[in-house]
Design a protein around this motif. Sequence first.
Motif, PDB file in Angstrom:
ATOM      1  N   ALA A  95       7.512 -11.898  28.362  1.00  0.00           N
ATOM      2  CA  ALA A  95       8.700 -11.139  27.978  1.00  0.00           C
ATOM      3  C   ALA A  95       9.302 -11.594  26.654  1.00  0.00           C
ATOM      4  O   ALA A  95       9.923 -10.793  25.943  1.00  0.00           O
ATOM      5  N   ASP A  96       9.127 -12.860  26.284  1.00  0.00           N
ATOM      6  CA  ASP A  96       9.830 -13.394  25.113  1.00  0.00           C
ATOM      7  C   ASP A  96       8.891 -13.967  24.068  1.00  0.00           C
ATOM      8  O   ASP A  96       9.314 -14.735  23.199  1.00  0.00           O
ATOM      9  N   ALA A  97       7.630 -13.595  24.089  1.00  0.00           N
ATOM     10  CA  ALA A  97       6.681 -14.114  23.094  1.00  0.00           C
ATOM     11  C   ALA A  97       6.627 -13.184  21.893  1.00  0.00           C
ATOM     12  O   ALA A  97       6.803 -11.968  22.027  1.00  0.00           O
ATOM     13  N   PRO A  98       6.370 -13.718  20.708  1.00  0.00           N
ATOM     14  CA  PRO A  98       6.230 -12.859  19.524  1.00  0.00           C
ATOM     15  C   PRO A  98       4.969 -12.017  19.635  1.00  0.00           C
ATOM     16  O   PRO A  98       4.012 -12.383  20.331  1.00  0.00           O
ATOM     17  N   ALA A  99       4.954 -10.895  18.941  1.00  0.00           N
ATOM     18  CA  ALA A  99       3.753 -10.052  18.915  1.00  0.00           C
ATOM     19  C   ALA A  99       2.715 -10.675  17.985  1.00  0.00           C
ATOM     20  O   ALA A  99       3.041 -11.399  17.048  1.00  0.00           O
ATOM     21  N   TYR A 100       1.465 -10.377  18.261  1.00  0.00           N
ATOM     22  CA  TYR A 100       0.362 -10.758  17.374  1.00  0.00           C
ATOM     23  C   TYR A 100       0.143  -9.597  16.421  1.00  0.00           C
ATOM     24  O   TYR A 100      -0.199  -8.490  16.846  1.00  0.00           O
ATOM     25  N   ARG A 101       0.370  -9.815  15.138  1.00  0.00           N
ATOM     26  CA  ARG A 101       0.279  -8.740  14.149  1.00  0.00           C
ATOM     27  C   ARG A 101      -1.081  -8.799  13.464  1.00  0.00           C
ATOM     28  O   ARG A 101      -1.352  -9.709  12.682  1.00  0.00           O
ATOM     29  N   TRP A 102      -1.929  -7.826  13.770  1.00  0.00           N
ATOM     30  CA  TRP A 102      -3.266  -7.761  13.186  1.00  0.00           C
ATOM     31  C   TRP A 102      -3.203  -7.258  11.746  1.00  0.00           C
ATOM     32  O   TRP A 102      -2.439  -6.341  11.434  1.00  0.00           O
ATOM     33  N   VAL A 103      -4.027  -7.852  10.894  1.00  0.00           N
ATOM     34  CA  VAL A 103      -4.188  -7.366   9.523  1.00  0.00           C
ATOM     35  C   VAL A 103      -5.678  -7.303   9.196  1.00  0.00           C
ATOM     36  O   VAL A 103      -6.504  -8.001   9.804  1.00  0.00           O
ATOM     37  N   ALA A 104      -6.015  -6.458   8.230  1.00  0.00           N
ATOM     38  CA  ALA A 104      -7.352  -6.430   7.641  1.00  0.00           C
ATOM     39  C   ALA A 104      -7.276  -7.176   6.318  1.00  0.00           C
ATOM     40  O   ALA A 104      -6.550  -6.747   5.409  1.00  0.00           O
ATOM     41  N   ARG A 105      -7.974  -8.285   6.203  1.00  0.00           N
ATOM     42  CA  ARG A 105      -7.901  -9.143   5.007  1.00  0.00           C
ATOM     43  C   ARG A 105      -9.125  -8.916   4.133  1.00  0.00           C
ATOM     44  O   ARG A 105     -10.257  -8.894   4.614  1.00  0.00           O
ATOM     45  N   THR A 106      -8.887  -8.744   2.839  1.00  0.00           N
ATOM     46  CA  THR A 106      -9.963  -8.538   1.881  1.00  0.00           C
ATOM     47  C   THR A 106      -9.700  -9.381   0.643  1.00  0.00           C
ATOM     48  O   THR A 106      -8.583  -9.853   0.418  1.00  0.00           O
ATOM     49  N   SER A 107     -10.736  -9.547  -0.164  1.00  0.00           N
ATOM     50  CA  SER A 107     -10.555 -10.158  -1.469  1.00  0.00           C
ATOM     51  C   SER A 107      -9.844  -9.151  -2.383  1.00  0.00           C
ATOM     52  O   SER A 107     -10.050  -7.944  -2.264  1.00  0.00           O
ATOM     53  N   GLU A 108      -8.993  -9.645  -3.272  1.00  0.00           N
ATOM     54  CA  GLU A 108      -8.325  -8.751  -4.214  1.00  0.00           C
ATOM     55  C   GLU A 108      -9.319  -8.058  -5.139  1.00  0.00           C
ATOM     56  O   GLU A 108      -9.041  -6.986  -5.668  1.00  0.00           O
ATOM     57  N   ARG A 109     -10.507  -8.647  -5.305  1.00  0.00           N
ATOM     58  CA  ARG A 109     -11.515  -8.091  -6.211  1.00  0.00           C
ATOM     59  C   ARG A 109     -12.570  -7.313  -5.423  1.00  0.00           C
ATOM     60  O   ARG A 109     -13.741  -7.356  -5.727  1.00  0.00           O
ATOM     61  N   HIS A 110     -12.124  -6.578  -4.421  1.00  0.00           N
ATOM     62  CA  HIS A 110     -13.079  -5.845  -3.597  1.00  0.00           C
ATOM     63  C   HIS A 110     -13.555  -4.580  -4.298  1.00  0.00           C
ATOM     64  O   HIS A 110     -12.930  -4.086  -5.234  1.00  0.00           O
ATOM     65  N   GLY A 111     -14.672  -4.051  -3.803  1.00  0.00           N
ATOM     66  CA  GLY A 111     -15.249  -2.841  -4.366  1.00  0.00           C
ATOM     67  C   GLY A 111     -14.747  -1.585  -3.680  1.00  0.00           C
ATOM     68  O   GLY A 111     -13.878  -1.626  -2.794  1.00  0.00           O
ATOM     69  N   ALA A 112     -15.333  -0.460  -4.069  1.00  0.00           N
ATOM     70  CA  ALA A 112     -14.880   0.833  -3.571  1.00  0.00           C
ATOM     71  C   ALA A 112     -15.104   0.989  -2.079  1.00  0.00           C
ATOM     72  O   ALA A 112     -14.284   1.608  -1.376  1.00  0.00           O
ATOM     73  N   LEU A 113     -16.208   0.463  -1.556  1.00  0.00           N
ATOM     74  CA  LEU A 113     -16.495   0.617  -0.127  1.00  0.00           C
ATOM     75  C   LEU A 113     -15.437  -0.091   0.715  1.00  0.00           C
ATOM     76  O   LEU A 113     -14.967   0.451   1.719  1.00  0.00           O
ATOM     77  N   VAL A 114     -15.042  -1.288   0.302  1.00  0.00           N
ATOM     78  CA  VAL A 114     -14.004  -2.015   1.031  1.00  0.00           C
ATOM     79  C   VAL A 114     -12.681  -1.256   0.948  1.00  0.00           C
ATOM     80  O   VAL A 114     -11.937  -1.168   1.930  1.00  0.00           O
ATOM     81  N   GLY A 115     -12.399  -0.683  -0.222  1.00  0.00           N
ATOM     82  CA  GLY A 115     -11.198   0.133  -0.357  1.00  0.00           C
ATOM     83  C   GLY A 115     -11.211   1.312   0.593  1.00  0.00           C
ATOM     84  O   GLY A 115     -10.182   1.649   1.211  1.00  0.00           O
ATOM     85  N   SER A 116     -12.346   1.966   0.726  1.00  0.00           N
ATOM     86  CA  SER A 116     -12.453   3.091   1.658  1.00  0.00           C
ATOM     87  C   SER A 116     -12.242   2.631   3.100  1.00  0.00           C
ATOM     88  O   SER A 116     -11.616   3.336   3.900  1.00  0.00           O
ATOM     89  N   ALA A 117     -12.762   1.438   3.434  1.00  0.00           N
ATOM     90  CA  ALA A 117     -12.621   0.930   4.787  1.00  0.00           C
ATOM     91  C   ALA A 117     -11.162   0.599   5.115  1.00  0.00           C
ATOM     92  O   ALA A 117     -10.649   0.961   6.181  1.00  0.00           O
ATOM     93  N   THR A 118     -10.462  -0.087   4.193  1.00  0.00           N
ATOM     94  CA  THR A 118      -9.067  -0.415   4.457  1.00  0.00           C
ATOM     95  C   THR A 118      -8.207   0.845   4.508  1.00  0.00           C
ATOM     96  O   THR A 118      -7.259   0.924   5.298  1.00  0.00           O
ATOM     97  N   GLU A 119      -8.537   1.839   3.713  1.00  0.00           N
ATOM     98  CA  GLU A 119      -7.799   3.097   3.763  1.00  0.00           C
ATOM     99  C   GLU A 119      -8.022   3.789   5.114  1.00  0.00           C
ATOM    100  O   GLU A 119      -7.095   4.385   5.682  1.00  0.00           O
ATOM    101  N   ALA A 120      -9.238   3.698   5.644  1.00  0.00           N
ATOM    102  CA  ALA A 120      -9.538   4.291   6.945  1.00  0.00           C
ATOM    103  C   ALA A 120      -8.761   3.609   8.064  1.00  0.00           C
ATOM    104  O   ALA A 120      -8.413   4.244   9.066  1.00  0.00           O
TER     105      ALA A 120
END
Length: 288
Positions: free
Chosen positions: A258-283
């Motif tokens: 009842a009183d625990a914080p939520a686990y917040r999921w993120v998708a982590r990528t390198s800042e220098r990612h390519g177009a495919l990674v950009g498409s995946a994070t957008e999806a």
Amino acid sequence: MNVDAGLLRSFLVVADEGTVTGAAERLFISQPALSGQVRRLERIVGLTLFERHPGGVRLTPAGATFLPYAEQVLATLERGVADAAAAAGQGTLRLDVLDASLAVPQRVIDRLRQRLPSVVLEITDRGSGEQAVRLRGGTLDLALTAAGRTPTGMTDTPLVAEPLGVAVAGTHRLATAGDVRLAQLADEVHYLPREEFAPEWVALVTAACEQAGFTPRLLPLRSESTDAPMHRVAAGECVAVSLLSTTVPPGVVMCPLADAPAYRWVARTSERHGALVGSATEALRGMV
């Protein structure tokens, strides 16, 4: 100057191996054929790139100077092919999902397969401890992990927040209690994975327990799988704070916290990612 990618790749492998024999085995070609490729490259550039010695070969000063440029050309070419494949909705995405048995990673995989049907997913679940190193090293494209301090050079895309629960044996005093508060777990033995495997998770659970007024006593077992600790939970040896969606085996009950914080999921990528990674994070953006 007509230098093809195959000649550059052969040059780089020979430089890395230090022997033509070892490089030929790695490239699955004959040693005479590889030696011929090296000589051809040397004729094209008009330089001697290797000098021979009894143990193999070593780069000449000219070869050592040429090496980073060859690496850059091949890397640029491979990046261009990957981006072109992404523009065509194709390519390979290397994804670490933290734990493939969890509900959110399964949803992420399903969503990527639905939104990017021509993309091949190479999926690992080696834990968050290695993710930043793999992202920086270029051996990983996208990682699922917990929100928190984003490592330098990385970008986090928020996905979903997931509530926590506590797994207890079916005979445990709290098994029929409904919602449980963290303070009710103060006297229990707790299971946590190895910190180097999932540092964000260990920090989240430990901080939540300390906020509730206690430091968790830990079971000596420190595993990377979810199965082994759940068997210990079923045996009554410990409890395990977990994601509420975690599948539990017979003999184990998952109680909401009842009183625990939520686990917040993120998708982590390198800042220098390519177009495919950009498409995946957008999806994945806006997952609910």
